[in-house]
Design a protein around this motif. Structure first.
Motif, PDB file in Angstrom:
ATOM      1  N   GLU A  12       1.163  -1.331   0.003  1.00 42.41           N
ATOM      2  CA  GLU A  12      -0.177  -0.097   0.164  1.00 42.41           C
ATOM      3  C   GLU A  12       0.990   1.081  -0.719  1.00 42.41           C
ATOM      4  O   GLU A  12       0.569   2.051   0.842  1.00 42.41           O
ATOM      5  N   HIS A  13       2.247   1.294  -0.805  1.00 45.58           N
ATOM      6  CA  HIS A  13       2.916   2.379  -0.558  1.00 45.58           C
ATOM      7  C   HIS A  13       3.009   2.698   0.306  1.00 45.58           C
ATOM      8  O   HIS A  13       3.364   4.342   0.618  1.00 45.58           O
ATOM      9  N   GLY A  14       3.768   1.994   1.552  1.00 49.44           N
ATOM     10  CA  GLY A  14       4.069   2.395   2.683  1.00 49.44           C
ATOM     11  C   GLY A  14       5.057   3.227   2.988  1.00 49.44           C
ATOM     12  O   GLY A  14       5.289   3.988   3.877  1.00 49.44           O
ATOM     13  N   TYR A  15       6.003   3.219   1.831  1.00 48.02           N
ATOM     14  CA  TYR A  15       7.353   3.799   1.484  1.00 48.02           C
ATOM     15  C   TYR A  15       6.666   5.438   1.353  1.00 48.02           C
ATOM     16  O   TYR A  15       7.753   6.727   2.029  1.00 48.02           O
ATOM     17  N   ARG A  16       5.566   5.465   0.739  1.00 45.89           N
ATOM     18  CA  ARG A  16       4.883   7.139   0.291  1.00 45.89           C
ATOM     19  C   ARG A  16       4.662   7.193   1.239  1.00 45.89           C
ATOM     20  O   ARG A  16       4.915   8.827   1.978  1.00 45.89           O
ATOM     21  N   GLU A  17       3.463   6.885   1.782  1.00 44.89           N
ATOM     22  CA  GLU A  17       3.063   7.484   2.810  1.00 44.89           C
ATOM     23  C   GLU A  17       3.435   7.551   4.711  1.00 44.89           C
ATOM     24  O   GLU A  17       2.826   8.359   4.701  1.00 44.89           O
ATOM     25  N   LEU A  18       4.136   7.010   4.570  1.00 46.02           N
ATOM     26  CA  LEU A  18       4.784   6.795   5.497  1.00 46.02           C
ATOM     27  C   LEU A  18       5.576   7.426   5.976  1.00 46.02           C
ATOM     28  O   LEU A  18       5.955   8.560   7.136  1.00 46.02           O
ATOM     29  N   HIS A  19       6.519   7.272   4.653  1.00 42.16           N
ATOM     30  CA  HIS A  19       7.968   7.981   5.277  1.00 42.16           C
ATOM     31  C   HIS A  19       8.098   8.994   3.915  1.00 42.16           C
ATOM     32  O   HIS A  19       9.516   9.482   4.290  1.00 42.16           O
ATOM     33  N   GLY A  20       7.277   9.576   3.436  1.00 41.66           N
ATOM     34  CA  GLY A  20       7.340  10.457   2.270  1.00 41.66           C
ATOM     35  C   GLY A  20       8.609  10.072   1.708  1.00 41.66           C
ATOM     36  O   GLY A  20       8.970  11.406   0.955  1.00 41.66           O
ATOM     37  N   LEU A  21       8.368   9.114   1.618  1.00 48.24           N
ATOM     38  CA  LEU A  21      10.014   9.252  -0.187  1.00 48.24           C
ATOM     39  C   LEU A  21       9.009   9.208  -1.513  1.00 48.24           C
ATOM     40  O   LEU A  21       7.991   8.783  -1.944  1.00 48.24           O
ATOM     41  N   THR A  22       9.901   9.240  -2.385  1.00 50.29           N
ATOM     42  CA  THR A  22       9.666   8.991  -3.799  1.00 50.29           C
ATOM     43  C   THR A  22      10.280   8.083  -4.500  1.00 50.29           C
ATOM     44  O   THR A  22      11.772   7.780  -4.023  1.00 50.29           O
ATOM     45  N   ALA A  23       9.788   7.199  -5.113  1.00 53.86           N
ATOM     46  CA  ALA A  23      10.769   6.164  -5.543  1.00 53.86           C
ATOM     47  C   ALA A  23      10.040   6.018  -6.938  1.00 53.86           C
ATOM     48  O   ALA A  23       8.982   6.128  -8.039  1.00 53.86           O
ATOM     49  N   HIS A  24      11.230   5.110  -7.868  1.00 49.25           N
ATOM     50  CA  HIS A  24      11.623   5.307  -9.057  1.00 49.25           C
ATOM     51  C   HIS A  24      11.054   3.896  -9.613  1.00 49.25           C
ATOM     52  O   HIS A  24      12.176   3.619  -8.834  1.00 49.25           O
ATOM     53  N   LEU A  25      10.821   3.820 -10.353  1.00 47.14           N
ATOM     54  CA  LEU A  25      10.730   1.837 -10.813  1.00 47.14           C
ATOM     55  C   LEU A  25      11.590   1.848 -12.286  1.00 47.14           C
ATOM     56  O   LEU A  25      11.415   2.600 -13.151  1.00 47.14           O
TER      57      LEU A  25
END
Length: 393
Positions: free
Chosen positions: A122-135
């Motif tokens: 559930e995109h925890g890296y973004r929603e909890l930690h505010g990170l942006t990810a490149h695939l």
């Protein structure tokens, strides 16, 4: 969709009474808890200020010999300075990426399009930690140094921001347990170091990678800055994970674990389960990789079955079966009735007229002979489901 309750009940019975091809086969959840109790009793008495207590003292909020000794054991196994036991990889891995981003003052990370963080959390890296990810890279193959270079070069998605970290999964589950070649992995590691990118290993199934590469876990770990491993995948223990890395990194991760409610009063059963089972997992993994290749060859000998990758890189692979999902499930049920062999569990549509499943070898596969397995596959492919007669219009 209407559920056929009698069919579902029969499938449950077949599943529990058959000999499995995948994993370790069905078991009673009580068995593992009883084994944990026996292990604790076997490991002697603990002397405290209050006297002698039976069994080994449980960990308390992540401290105590029970967990700290295990953390030290894993750190030594991987040649890393420190380790921290955590409830799950869904907690451990975003914490690792968060720490590397905070230190670089850059919230941008990168990982494969099929990473667990992208597909199943559930995109925890973004929603909890505010990170942006490149695939990064082709979804059908492992990430390479060239993929990362393309991300960073002029015109690349991360040219202006760069990336603080890169997560690599070994082996990559969603693409059939594929591994990059050792040379490709070493090249990727070198590229990250030259560019100041922290390389994190999603090692949920890294136990398979060491014998597949023919290299010890510590040699693989030396290419990475931080590592996560799982204890219920392959090891077969109760849920639990370990995060490994530099001492200051692990100390910081412990704070984040506390912030997220992951420092349980005690995780004694989960820790003991992992400690009990890890040695056996490491010992049998080379044989399971060989078994995966043997089993895959039995399937791939049929034109209507595909194996990904072929041959398997590790102890797992994906099957592609021509046919409709429900027809193939009915054929599987028929095989179980006739032979007592449960060939696979769930199926999902991959493309029109093709269904897919994952097979991961465990102790159960070693108990099945090639001849009886080949006969079961033949029976699967020969089965034709009966259809109700159509009424004239």
């Amino acid at each position: 969709m209407t559920i056929d309750k009698p069919l579902e009940e029969e499938r449950a019975r077949l599943r529990l009474s058959s000999r499995w091809l995948q994993g370790d086969g069905p078991s009673n959840p009580a068995d593992e808890l009883e084994a944990v109790c026996a292990w604790l009793r076997e490991h002697g008495d603990t002397v405290t200020d209050l006297g002698v207590e039976p069994g080994l003292a449980p960990d308390i909020y992540g401290t105590g010999a029970l967990v700290e000794d295990f953390e030290a054991e894993l750190a030594a196994l991987f040649g890393m300075p420190a380790a921290r036991f955590m409830p799950s990889g869904c907690m451990a891995q975003p914490i690792a990426l968060r720490i590397w981003s905070d230190r670089d003052r850059n919230p941008v990370t990168a990982f494969h399009p099929t990473s667990h963080l992208e597909l199943h959390e559930e995109h925890g890296y973004r929603e909890l930690h505010g990170l942006t990810a490149h695939l990064v890279g082709d979804p059908a193959r492992p990430t390479t140094a060239a993929d990362v270079e393309a991300l960073l070069e002029p015109g690349g998605a991360a040219h202006e921001t760069g990336i603080a970290s890169l997560l690599i999964e070994l082996p990559a589950r969603e693409i059939g347990g594929q591994l990059p070649s050792w040379d490709d992995l070493a090249e990727l590691s070198q590229l990250c170091r030259e560019n100041g990118i922290k390389l994190h290993l999603d090692g949920a199934r890294v136990w398979q990678a060491a014998p597949a590469y023919g290299r010890p876990l510590a040699e693989i770990a030396a290419l990475f800055d931080s590592i996560y491993v799982s204890f219920y995948k392959d090891v077969g223990a109760l849920p639990g994970a370990m995060l490994l890395g530099p001492r200051d990194f692990i100390d910081e991760a412990a704070v984040w674990q506390r912030r997220q409610g992951g420092t349980l009063y005690t995780a004694v059963a989960n820790i003991v389960s992992a400690r009990m089972r890890l040695g056996d997992c490491l010992a049998r993994m080379p044989r399971l990789i060989g078994r995966a290749r043997e089993v895959a060859a039995l399937f791939s000998g049929h034109e209507c079955i595909g194996v990904l990758p072929d041959p398997p890189h590790t102890s797992m692979f994906h099957l592609r079966l021509q046919g409709e999902v429900e027809d193939l499930l009915l054929a599987r049920d028929h095989v179980a009735r006739e032979t007592g062999i449960w060939l696979f569990g769930k199926l999902k549509p991959v493309s029109e007229g093709v269904a897919g499943t994952e097979l991961s070898m465990g102790a159960a596969s070693l108990a099945l002979g090639d001849e009886e397995l080949a006969a079961a596959i033949d029976l699967l492919l020969a089965f034709r489901p009966s259809r109700p007669a159509q009424q004239p219009s």
